[in-house]
Design a protein around this motif. Structure first.
Motif, short mmCIF file in Angstrom:
data_model
loop_
_atom_site.label_atom_id
_atom_site.label_comp_id
_atom_site.label_asym_id
_atom_site.label_seq_id
_atom_site.Cartn_x
_atom_site.Cartn_y
_atom_site.Cartn_z
N MET A 152 4.54 -5.79 2.50
CA MET A 152 5.09 -5.29 1.24
C MET A 152 6.57 -4.96 1.39
N ARG A 153 7.37 -5.45 0.46
CA ARG A 153 8.80 -5.18 0.48
C ARG A 153 9.07 -3.73 0.10
N GLU A 161 3.98 -3.84 6.88
CA GLU A 161 2.58 -4.24 6.78
C GLU A 161 1.77 -3.11 6.14
N VAL A 162 0.97 -3.46 5.16
CA VAL A 162 0.13 -2.48 4.47
C VAL A 162 -1.30 -2.99 4.43
N SER A 163 -2.24 -2.09 4.36
CA SER A 163 -3.65 -2.46 4.27
C SER A 163 -4.07 -2.59 2.82
N ALA A 164 -5.24 -3.18 2.61
CA ALA A 164 -5.79 -3.26 1.25
C ALA A 164 -6.01 -1.86 0.69
N ASN A 165 -6.43 -0.92 1.52
CA ASN A 165 -6.60 0.47 1.07
C ASN A 165 -5.29 1.06 0.58
N PRO A 334 -7.44 2.20 13.60
CA PRO A 334 -6.31 3.14 13.65
C PRO A 334 -4.98 2.42 13.46
N PRO A 335 -3.97 3.12 12.95
CA PRO A 335 -2.66 2.51 12.75
C PRO A 335 -2.15 1.88 14.05
N GLY A 336 -1.59 0.70 13.93
CA GLY A 336 -1.06 0.01 15.10
C GLY A 336 -2.06 -0.86 15.82
N SER A 337 -3.34 -0.79 15.41
CA SER A 337 -4.35 -1.62 16.06
C SER A 337 -4.09 -3.09 15.79
N LYS A 338 -4.30 -3.91 16.79
CA LYS A 338 -4.11 -5.36 16.63
C LYS A 338 -5.36 -6.02 16.07
#
Length: 554
Positions: A152-153, A161-165, A334-338
């Motif tokens: 997302m800009r 990077e953003v999640s669907a949530n 968790p944030p940063g997870s690959k």
């Protein structure tokens, strides 16, 4: 990412697929009754079916909860082996002969045989190369979908990077139209890489369906209801016509409210980014009095799932098996997870027995509170019909819409004020205006019908009837305008494939009318439970702690 070749070794449980003709060649014929022949065939078939379902289900589970090319390849390999069993030419021939010649078959036996034939029609062994190509293409499509990273800009021109949530949260909460537009645009970026695979699947799915005489893949899926496409579309259009006047009133009210909220002129159609859902399929967050998210502040995601389980336990159901908690994937990484996983909440019956799991990304808010109750509805429905007298081939529920109807029923029950007060979501003494409460429900259930019946079902009908690749987006937005009264905030060319942004179009295709019919069923079931069993007002009741609901609803 390219799909690597499937593992060379096929699990032993799946080798039964290769032995089907030999194993069935000893079945009696002629002297024995058709019923006896059918029962012997079905006994063998069900044993094998459960084994292949378990192995392929396990492989699919890994592929959606830990997305990688390797896991997708394993899922594709298991899917091919399972298809070799369900679509085995001998099973096709045996099922056809018994159904055509078996005048003495019992209704139960005939029903099982029809299920066998529908499963065979999904993967007919008479065209193994086409079936294999479809399974590979579906694996590739899932890999693209589940591994996609939304970028997302930001205001400073960078991307994040953003999640669907996170996208959903922005669309629910933000009052900044610029931010909302960026969130909406970001949600649509997934459609572009999915378009080539979807176009390929159109041809492969239709070819599979035509092998057993279905007009197209859409009609094959409608066959689950014992109907043909015209009958289903007529039923859907009838339901939509009945609810249309109420929807038009809600639409008129909503566009005036939104225009006031954002300081804009009242539009003829609602711009899609004004709405609080990526597809406008429901409109949460309109009614401030029913904004319940504030009551979940400080709660853990784990407590949301535990409360959903307690809802069922309070009515006399058993606690979920320990394996559910050990094997499910219930919370966001968790944030940063690959690692990545499918973002669509769902329930799995891995072995058609006791191995039940759920895939979710639960966070502490009211939307997930309802969703967890819904998904556990599927889980407890699995458990309810998993019993010796129900053969594995029939362990799918009464029909697909009934399965969804059970989940939706419990979502509705979980949003009733008395229940929310009993379990401490609403503080004691809190009373929300009943008209506001019903308006909020209408903005979910009534609004959902033009989306599910109008846009999704009609578009998928057209798609499998041969809609050209250069008309996918135009047809989609014509239906969004016609049925929902919504328009995109900016032109949408055929470069994009906005239909493919809805996960069901890719991995649960030509079945979205299930959810529309489920919406009707949930209100029918809820009215029966509230008025006949609980003797309460359907608009203000609680199932919680009432074991009569479990006993008398069976």
């Amino acid at each position: 990412m390219p799909i690597r070749s499937a593992p060379r070794s096929i699990p032993a449980a799946l080798l039964v697929a290769c032995c089907l003709p030999l194993a069935c060649s000893t079945l009696p014929s002629g002297a024995a009754s058709d019923e006896a022949r059918a029962r012997e065939f079905l006994a063998f078939y069900n044993a094998g079916y459960q084994q292949v379902a378990r192995v392929s289900g396990e492989a699919q589970w890994v592929s959606v909860t830990d997305v990688s090319a390797e896991h997708t390849a394993a899922s594709v390999g298991a899917g091919k082996a399972a298809a070799a069993f369900t679509g085995n030419p001998y099973a096709l021939r045996m099922g056809t002969e018994l159904l055509e010649d078996g005048v003495g078959l019992s209704a139960a036996t005939r029903n099982e045989l029809l299920r066998v034939m529908l499963r065979a029609a999904e993967a007919p062994g008479t065209i193994p190369d086409v079936v294999a190509a479809r399974i590979e293409a579906e694996g590739n499509q899932s890999n693209v979908q589940d591994g996609f990273a939304f970028q997302m800009r930001q205001r400073d021109g960078t991307t994040k990077e953003v999640s669907a949530n996170e996208i959903d949260r922005l669309l629910r909460e933000s009052r900044d139209l610029g931010e909302r537009l960026e969130a909406w645009r970001t949600a649509k970026t997934i459609g572009k890489p999915l378009k080539p695979g979807l176009v390929k699947l159109q041809g492969l799915r239709n070819r599979v369906a035509s092998e057993l005489g279905f007009a197209d893949f859409f009609e094959l899926q409608v066959g689950d209801y014992g109907m043909q496409t015209p009958q289903m579309m007529q039923l859907l259009d009838k339901l939509l016509g009945e609810i249309r006047p109420l929807y038009e009133q809600l639409h008129c009210w909503a566009k005036h409210e939104l225009a006031k909220r954002y300081g804009q002129q009242v539009p003829r159609r609602i711009p899609a980014h004004w709405l609080s859902n990526r597809w406008g399929q429901e409109w949460p967050g309109f009614v401030d009095a029913v904004d319940l998210d504030r009551y979940f502040a400080g709660r853990s995601a784990e407590s949301i799932v535990e409360q959903a389980e307690q809802f069922y336990v309070s009515m006399g159901f058993a606690k979920l098996p320990q394996t559910f908690w050990e094997r499910s994937s219930l919370y966001p990484f968790p944030p940063g997870s690959k690692k990545r996983k499918n973002s669509h909440a769902s329930a799995y019956h891995i072995d058609l027995e006791n191995d039940v799991r759920s895939l979710m990304s639960v966070e502490p808010n009211f939307q997930w509170f309802e969703t967890t109750h819904h998904e556990l509805g599927h889980i407890y429905y699995y458990a309810s019909y998993t019993r010796p007298e129900v053969p594995p081939i029939l362990r799918e529920g009464a029909n697909r819409s009934f399965h969804e109807g059970i989940g939706e029923l419990i979502s509705l029950a979980a949003s009733q004020q008395p229940y929310l007060r009993e379990v401490g979501v609403l503080p004691k003494g809190t009373q929300i205006d009943p008209i506001q409460w019903q308006l909020n429900e209408a903005l979910k259930s009534v609004v959902f019908m033009p989306w599910s019946i109008g846009v999704m079902s009609h578009w998928e009908h057209d798609f499998y009837a041969g809609l050209p690749a250069d008309q996918l987006n135009a047809r989609w937005w014509s239906y969004v305008a016609k049925y929902q009264g919504i328009e995109p905030p900016e032109p949408r060319s055929e470069e994009w494939c906005d239909p493919a942004t809805k996960t069901h179009v890719n991995d649960d295709p030509a079945q979205y009318y299930d959810y529309a019919l489920a919406t009707v069923l949930k209100f029918q079931l809820h009215e029966h439970i509230a008025t006949k069993i609980l003797k309460q007002d359907p608009r203000n009741c609680s199932y919680y702690g009432n074991k009569e609901v479990d006993r008398k609803s069976v």
